[in-house]
Enzyme design. Sequence first.
Site, short mmCIF file in Angstrom:
data_model
loop_
_atom_site.label_atom_id
_atom_site.label_comp_id
_atom_site.label_asym_id
_atom_site.label_seq_id
_atom_site.Cartn_x
_atom_site.Cartn_y
_atom_site.Cartn_z
N GLN A 112 -46.70 -9.03 69.03
CA GLN A 112 -47.19 -10.52 68.94
C GLN A 112 -48.53 -10.33 69.80
O GLN A 112 -49.15 -11.46 69.98
CB GLN A 112 -46.29 -11.39 69.74
CG GLN A 112 -45.03 -11.58 69.02
CD GLN A 112 -43.80 -12.30 69.65
OE1 GLN A 112 -43.70 -13.56 69.56
NE2 GLN A 112 -43.41 -11.54 70.53
N ASN A 113 -48.80 -9.19 70.55
CA ASN A 113 -49.99 -8.99 71.12
C ASN A 113 -51.18 -8.86 70.55
O ASN A 113 -51.20 -8.45 69.34
CB ASN A 113 -49.68 -7.91 72.16
CG ASN A 113 -48.33 -7.83 72.99
OD1 ASN A 113 -48.03 -8.92 73.22
ND2 ASN A 113 -48.05 -6.54 73.48
N HIS A 130 -50.09 -11.84 65.50
CA HIS A 130 -50.87 -13.01 65.87
C HIS A 130 -52.40 -12.62 65.82
O HIS A 130 -52.96 -13.27 66.73
CB HIS A 130 -50.10 -13.28 67.34
CG HIS A 130 -49.10 -13.88 67.33
ND1 HIS A 130 -48.19 -14.14 68.28
CD2 HIS A 130 -48.23 -14.38 66.21
CE1 HIS A 130 -47.04 -14.67 68.06
NE2 HIS A 130 -46.92 -15.18 66.76
N CYS A 138 -66.27 -15.42 61.51
CA CYS A 138 -67.02 -16.43 61.34
C CYS A 138 -66.38 -17.63 60.80
O CYS A 138 -65.69 -17.45 59.76
CB CYS A 138 -68.03 -15.99 60.58
SG CYS A 138 -69.52 -17.61 60.23
N CYS A 141 -68.51 -18.19 56.93
CA CYS A 141 -68.60 -17.39 55.89
C CYS A 141 -67.13 -16.33 56.06
O CYS A 141 -67.02 -15.68 54.98
CB CYS A 141 -69.73 -16.49 55.99
SG CYS A 141 -70.02 -15.21 57.15
N GLY A 199 -40.07 -6.88 75.69
CA GLY A 199 -41.13 -7.75 76.57
C GLY A 199 -41.59 -8.90 75.76
O GLY A 199 -42.77 -9.39 75.94
N THR A 200 -40.86 -9.69 75.04
CA THR A 200 -41.08 -11.00 74.64
C THR A 200 -40.02 -11.83 75.24
O THR A 200 -38.97 -11.75 75.26
CB THR A 200 -41.23 -10.73 72.93
OG1 THR A 200 -41.32 -12.22 72.61
CG2 THR A 200 -39.95 -10.51 72.25
N SER A 201 -40.64 -12.98 75.35
CA SER A 201 -39.58 -14.26 76.00
C SER A 201 -38.69 -14.72 74.54
O SER A 201 -37.82 -15.63 74.76
CB SER A 201 -40.34 -15.33 76.23
OG SER A 201 -41.55 -15.81 75.52
P1 OAD Z 1 -44.58 -14.30 77.24
O1 OAD Z 1 -45.26 -14.57 78.45
O2 OAD Z 1 -43.88 -15.64 76.58
O3 OAD Z 1 -43.11 -13.47 77.51
C1 OAD Z 1 -43.19 -12.16 78.10
C2 OAD Z 1 -41.89 -11.51 78.36
O4 OAD Z 1 -41.88 -10.11 79.07
C3 OAD Z 1 -41.08 -12.31 79.31
O5 OAD Z 1 -39.73 -12.49 78.93
C4 OAD Z 1 -41.15 -11.55 80.62
O6 OAD Z 1 -39.83 -11.82 81.41
C5 OAD Z 1 -41.27 -10.16 80.14
N1 OAD Z 1 -41.86 -9.18 80.72
C6 OAD Z 1 -42.88 -9.39 81.70
N2 OAD Z 1 -43.11 -7.99 82.37
C7 OAD Z 1 -42.14 -7.14 81.59
C8 OAD Z 1 -42.14 -5.73 81.83
N3 OAD Z 1 -43.15 -5.15 82.44
N4 OAD Z 1 -41.26 -5.18 80.95
C9 OAD Z 1 -40.70 -5.75 80.03
N5 OAD Z 1 -40.70 -7.34 79.86
C10 OAD Z 1 -41.42 -7.65 80.73
O7 OAD Z 1 -45.15 -13.36 75.91
P2 OAD Z 1 -44.69 -13.34 74.49
O8 OAD Z 1 -43.15 -13.30 74.25
O9 OAD Z 1 -45.55 -12.11 73.90
O10 OAD Z 1 -48.71 -16.42 70.47
O11 OAD Z 1 -45.25 -14.62 73.82
C11 OAD Z 1 -45.06 -14.87 72.54
C12 OAD Z 1 -46.30 -15.73 71.82
O12 OAD Z 1 -46.24 -16.93 72.56
C13 OAD Z 1 -47.59 -15.02 72.18
O13 OAD Z 1 -47.89 -14.03 71.32
C14 OAD Z 1 -48.57 -16.17 72.09
C15 OAD Z 1 -47.58 -17.34 72.43
O14 OAD Z 1 -47.52 -18.49 71.80
C16 OAD Z 1 -49.96 -16.97 70.26
O15 OAD Z 1 -50.73 -17.30 70.98
C17 OAD Z 1 -49.69 -17.43 68.69
#
Ligand code: OAD
Length: 256
Positions: A112-113, A130, A138, A141, A199-201
């Site tokens: 997602q990064n 993402h 652009c 175009c 590392g995703t929420s």
């Molecule tokens: P978030 O900021 O929502 O979540 C980051 C997660 O990583 C949280 O659960 C933190 O607790 C955890 N975290 C932080 N530091 C960490 C570490 N060192 N090791 C392990 N975990 C750690 O980011 P995402 O889940 O990536 O989409 O967010 C998902 C999407 O939400 C993003 O891609 C973005 C946003 O909407 C778009 O922009 C389309």
Amino acid sequence: MYPLVRMTDFPPAMLDAVRSARHVVALTGAGVSAESGVPTFRDAQTGLWAKYDPMELATPEAFARDPALVSRWYDERRQMRLTTQPNPGHHALVRWEALQRAGGESFTLLTQNVDRLHHAAGSVNVVELHGSLMVWRCTACGEEREELGPAFQQHPPRCGTCGGTRRPGVVWFGEALPGQALEAAFDALRRCDLFLTIGTSAVVHPAASFLHDAAEHGAATIEINRDHTPASDVVGWTLRAKSGEALPAMLDAAFG
Ligand code: OAD
């Protein structure tokens, strides 16, 4: 109580799942880049951007309303990214992919990064769900260019081909994910026998539903996250740790 794993004693069944997996799928989020110094998506914004809510800026409406502001926000993040390096979590995923490929097995990294740190570390089979902050498109175009240079002089930048307005090549709220990326993700999920959410929420769909898709196909599931998330209660094992520490330790324990 969810299956919390301590870093000091990985369950043998979990290590067996890691060793025996034929098709690994890893979903990563901003937490994997956090140890490289890249703020997570939901970290409090700092400095000039403290008064803005990322949810507000990462939308087509914000860009239509104030293209220069949104362009500056993304270009500042692009500049910051160009000063960062992959961390041990990124490198562990590169090692794991190489081990899988050497054994004739598969490894798919769904991220997602938008920072391309997985590419910078050497990951090969990366699916950018993402889009990418490093690519600008652009709006007239459709020309896309990877931008690895200094900050733009003009906000938003202009297209060198047609003079149109260019935008960051990321998926904004309310926009569809790239079709090819989704197709690749679902194809990998159908085959996967080990799924990791790292590392995703686990709150933004469709990525947040991939865990359930994988589990439905019989995959073992592991979460690595510093904090508890909605995934923590449904995965097979959850490691409450930083990915930059947990991933290398888990691979060392599984593969030596
Ligand atoms: P978030 O900021 O929502 O979540 C980051 C997660 O990583 C949280 O659960 C933190 O607790 C955890 N975290 C932080 N530091 C960490 C570490 N060192 N090791 C392990 N975990 C750690 O980011 P995402 O889940 O990536 O989409 O967010 C998902 C999407 O939400 C993003 O891609 C973005 C946003 O909407 C778009 O922009 C389309």
